[in-house]
Design an enzyme around this catalytic site. Structure first.
Site, PDB file in Angstrom:
ATOM      1  N   SER A 125       0.827  -1.345  -0.252  1.00  0.00           N
ATOM      2  CA  SER A 125       0.305  -0.152  -0.627  1.00  0.00           C
ATOM      3  C   SER A 125       1.000   1.229  -0.041  1.00  0.00           C
ATOM      4  O   SER A 125       2.028   1.362   0.621  1.00  0.00           O
ATOM      5  CB  SER A 125      -0.586   0.324   1.093  1.00  0.00           C
ATOM      6  OG  SER A 125      -1.656   0.946   1.492  1.00  0.00           O
ATOM      7  N   TYR A 150      -2.367  -1.044  10.768  1.00  0.00           N
ATOM      8  CA  TYR A 150      -2.390  -1.344   9.441  1.00  0.00           C
ATOM      9  C   TYR A 150      -1.305  -1.220   8.499  1.00  0.00           C
ATOM     10  O   TYR A 150      -0.488  -1.949   7.609  1.00  0.00           O
ATOM     11  CB  TYR A 150      -3.706  -1.281   9.240  1.00  0.00           C
ATOM     12  CG  TYR A 150      -3.621  -1.248   7.453  1.00  0.00           C
ATOM     13  CD1 TYR A 150      -3.613  -0.077   7.145  1.00  0.00           C
ATOM     14  CD2 TYR A 150      -3.594  -2.010   7.293  1.00  0.00           C
ATOM     15  CE1 TYR A 150      -3.010  -0.171   5.012  1.00  0.00           C
ATOM     16  CE2 TYR A 150      -3.839  -2.178   5.451  1.00  0.00           C
ATOM     17  CZ  TYR A 150      -3.988  -1.314   5.205  1.00  0.00           C
ATOM     18  OH  TYR A 150      -3.898  -1.643   3.113  1.00  0.00           O
ATOM     19  N   LYS A 154       1.868  -3.421   7.084  1.00  0.00           N
ATOM     20  CA  LYS A 154       2.461  -3.759   5.244  1.00  0.00           C
ATOM     21  C   LYS A 154       3.839  -3.766   5.379  1.00  0.00           C
ATOM     22  O   LYS A 154       4.459  -3.825   4.292  1.00  0.00           O
ATOM     23  CB  LYS A 154       1.803  -2.552   4.289  1.00  0.00           C
ATOM     24  CG  LYS A 154       0.018  -2.164   4.273  1.00  0.00           C
ATOM     25  CD  LYS A 154      -0.084  -4.295   3.414  1.00  0.00           C
ATOM     26  CE  LYS A 154      -1.256  -4.253   2.799  1.00  0.00           C
ATOM     27  NZ  LYS A 154      -1.586  -5.460   2.200  1.00  0.00           N
TER      28      LYS A 154
HETATM   29  C1  WQD Z   1      -9.957   8.803   0.946  1.00  0.00           C
HETATM   30  C2  WQD Z   1     -10.285  10.262   1.852  1.00  0.00           C
HETATM   31  C3  WQD Z   1     -10.447  10.661   4.139  1.00  0.00           C
HETATM   32  C4  WQD Z   1     -15.087   9.185   4.463  1.00  0.00           C
HETATM   33  C5  WQD Z   1      -6.963   4.120   3.303  1.00  0.00           C
HETATM   34  C6  WQD Z   1      -6.056   2.865   3.758  1.00  0.00           C
HETATM   35  C7  WQD Z   1      -5.351   2.750   2.830  1.00  0.00           C
HETATM   36  C8  WQD Z   1      -6.168   1.466   1.891  1.00  0.00           C
HETATM   37  C9  WQD Z   1      -7.408   2.613   1.036  1.00  0.00           C
HETATM   38  C10 WQD Z   1      -6.815  -0.529   2.057  1.00  0.00           C
HETATM   39  C11 WQD Z   1      -9.660  10.838   2.893  1.00  0.00           C
HETATM   40  C12 WQD Z   1     -11.773  11.056   2.671  1.00  0.00           C
HETATM   41  C13 WQD Z   1     -12.873   9.268   3.707  1.00  0.00           C
HETATM   42  C14 WQD Z   1     -15.586   9.485   5.192  1.00  0.00           C
HETATM   43  C15 WQD Z   1     -14.369  11.673   3.924  1.00  0.00           C
HETATM   44  N1  WQD Z   1      -7.019   0.421   2.662  1.00  0.00           N
HETATM   45  N2  WQD Z   1     -13.078  10.433   3.248  1.00  0.00           N
HETATM   46  N3  WQD Z   1     -15.255  10.956   4.424  1.00  0.00           N
HETATM   47  O1  WQD Z   1      -7.705   6.952   4.026  1.00  0.00           O
HETATM   48  O2  WQD Z   1      -6.729   7.405   1.801  1.00  0.00           O
HETATM   49  O3  WQD Z   1      -6.966   4.729   3.138  1.00  0.00           O
HETATM   50  O4  WQD Z   1      -7.501   3.083   2.507  1.00  0.00           O
HETATM   51  O5  WQD Z   1      -6.729  -1.176   1.303  1.00  0.00           O
HETATM   52  O6  WQD Z   1      -4.596   1.550   2.853  1.00  0.00           O
HETATM   53  O7  WQD Z   1      -4.724   3.413   4.143  1.00  0.00           O
HETATM   54  O8  WQD Z   1      -8.730   5.832   1.643  1.00  0.00           O
HETATM   55  O9  WQD Z   1     -11.242   6.106   1.375  1.00  0.00           O
HETATM   56  O10 WQD Z   1     -10.468   6.442   4.043  1.00  0.00           O
HETATM   57  O11 WQD Z   1     -10.257   8.238   2.110  1.00  0.00           O
HETATM   58  O12 WQD Z   1     -13.962  13.064   3.549  1.00  0.00           O
HETATM   59  O13 WQD Z   1     -16.447   8.830   5.342  1.00  0.00           O
HETATM   60  O14 WQD Z   1     -11.506  10.367   1.916  1.00  0.00           O
HETATM   61  O15 WQD Z   1     -10.578  11.867   4.935  1.00  0.00           O
HETATM   62  O16 WQD Z   1      -9.189  12.233   2.183  1.00  0.00           O
HETATM   63  P1  WQD Z   1      -7.438   6.476   2.458  1.00  0.00           P
HETATM   64  P2  WQD Z   1     -10.495   6.438   1.927  1.00  0.00           P
END
Ligand code: WQD
Length: 338
Positions: A125, A150, A154
């Site tokens: 990741s 998490y 990785k």
């Molecule tokens: C993306 C953006 C949030 C939800 C994580 C892991 C990565 C992979 C994918 C597993 C961010 C914003 C999110 C919400 C929001 N995991 N957001 N409201 O955190 O980039 O990555 O998930 O495979 O390894 O680190 O992904 O989709 O959670 O967030 O505003 O209800 O959306 O702040 O900026 P992230 P995400």
């Protein structure tokens, strides 16, 4: 050629199984169903017309793992997805994450040594980079201390693989995913989070479907053009295809090093508000969202330099952000219908 796909009934795993079958591989799936449903196996068969063989057990269980490989070891490659992946949950239950994510990898690699299984693609990741100093981030960028257990699993997994390939005949490719989103064009498989989604796109589609009341946008005071964080969203089918290319590269002995890492993204960064705008355009729905405070642990902005994957691996993402949001919405509608 037979490929073992661990976590093969999961979101990225199931899309990869479909692409492996389309490329002519025989697929064996191991999954403990801790974060998916057995019905995904039927959906894979419906898409490809081929039912992969399936074994349900916990890869972190050493005995179960060695019993499996005793019977099923004429394997040409392994694609290892099986792992817990909820960032927030890993902060509350670190030992559960280390036991599962690291234990299962060690069990698999011990059996690879025992049965001379040479090739493993590892699901890594972009979290290993944390907030990169330079953007776009390339594979030579230094890894930063993980922001969650998490993310740390990785990094530790990559180190275990690096050390193991050094002293054995095993070869490995780690694919560092950016943000996988979207669903197969049949809408038969897609991202099906159990419980309240952590990730952005399933929360958007569930809000639009009326399952969630409102989307919380975690902060618009970042140093980005519209103030919301930027990520490199990649269509899950593009990501799945990268795994087929990677396992072929090892089977065909085309690797330059026994352990290679590739950034698997599109090379484009989109903000949260841009993703919402794309979703509203393709779904023709005005999304109900509210700007709230920042989420602990979020990096401000990250997107991939994909030139190494494009030129060396010979893979490139093709699908647009609108295709990602539309496919996710079509999958949500299919789910609600059933
Ligand atoms: C993306 C953006 C949030 C939800 C994580 C892991 C990565 C992979 C994918 C597993 C961010 C914003 C999110 C919400 C929001 N995991 N957001 N409201 O955190 O980039 O990555 O998930 O495979 O390894 O680190 O992904 O989709 O959670 O967030 O505003 O209800 O959306 O702040 O900026 P992230 P995400």
């Amino acid at each position: 050629m037979k490929i073992l796909v661990t976590g093969g009934l999961g979101y990225i795993g199931s899309h990869t199984v479909v692409e492996l079958q389309a490329a002519g591989f025989e697929v064996v799936i191991v999954d403990n169903l801790s974060n998916t449903h057995i019905e995904v196996l039927d959906k894979i068969e419906k898409i490809s017309g081929i039912r992969p063989s399936f074994f349900e057990f916990d890869l972190a269980d050493r005995t179960a793992c060695s019993n499996f490989f005793k019977k099923e070891n004429n394997i040409d490659g392994i694609i290892h997805f099986a792992a817990y992946k909820a960032v927030g949950e890993s902060v509350e239950k670190p030992l559960m994450y280390y036991h599962n994510n690291i234990g299962s990898l060690i069990n698999i690699m011990e059996n690879m040594e025992q049965y001379a299984i040479q090739n493993i693609v590892f699901s890594s990741s972009c979290t290993v980079y944390g907030q990169p100093d330079k953007l776009p981030v390339d594979e030579k960028a230094p890894r930063k201390p993980a922001l969650s257990p998490y993310g740390n699993t990785k990094q530790i997994a990559e180190d275990i693989i690096r050390d193991t390939v050094y002293s054995s005949a095993i070869k490995s490719i780690a694919l560092r995913y950016f943000n996988p989103v979207g669903a197969h064009h049949t809408s038969l498989i897609g991202e099906l989070p159990l419980g309240i989604p952590n990730n952005l796109l399933p929360f958007i589609t569930q809000t639009a479907a009326g399952i969630r009341k409102q989307l919380n946008v975690f902060g618009d005071d970042y140093n980005t053009p519209d103030g919301t964080p930027i990520r490199d969203y990649i269509h899950v089918v593009d990501l799945a295809k990268a795994h087929v290319v990677a396992v072929k590269r090892m089977i065909d002995n085309k690797t330059k090093l026994n352990f290679e890492t590739f950034n698997i993204g599109t090379g484009n960064g989109y903000s949260v508000l841009e993703v919402i705008k794309s979703f509203e355009k393709v779904s023709k729905i005005k999304l109900n969202y509210k700007i709230v405070g920042r989420r602990e642990g979020d990096v401000e902005q990250v997107w991939a330099d994909t030139s190494f994957a494009n030129n060396e691996l010979g893979w490139k993402a093709e699908r647009s952000l609108d295709e990602m949001t539309l496919s996710a919405w079509n999958f949500q509608k299919q789910l609600d219908k059933n």
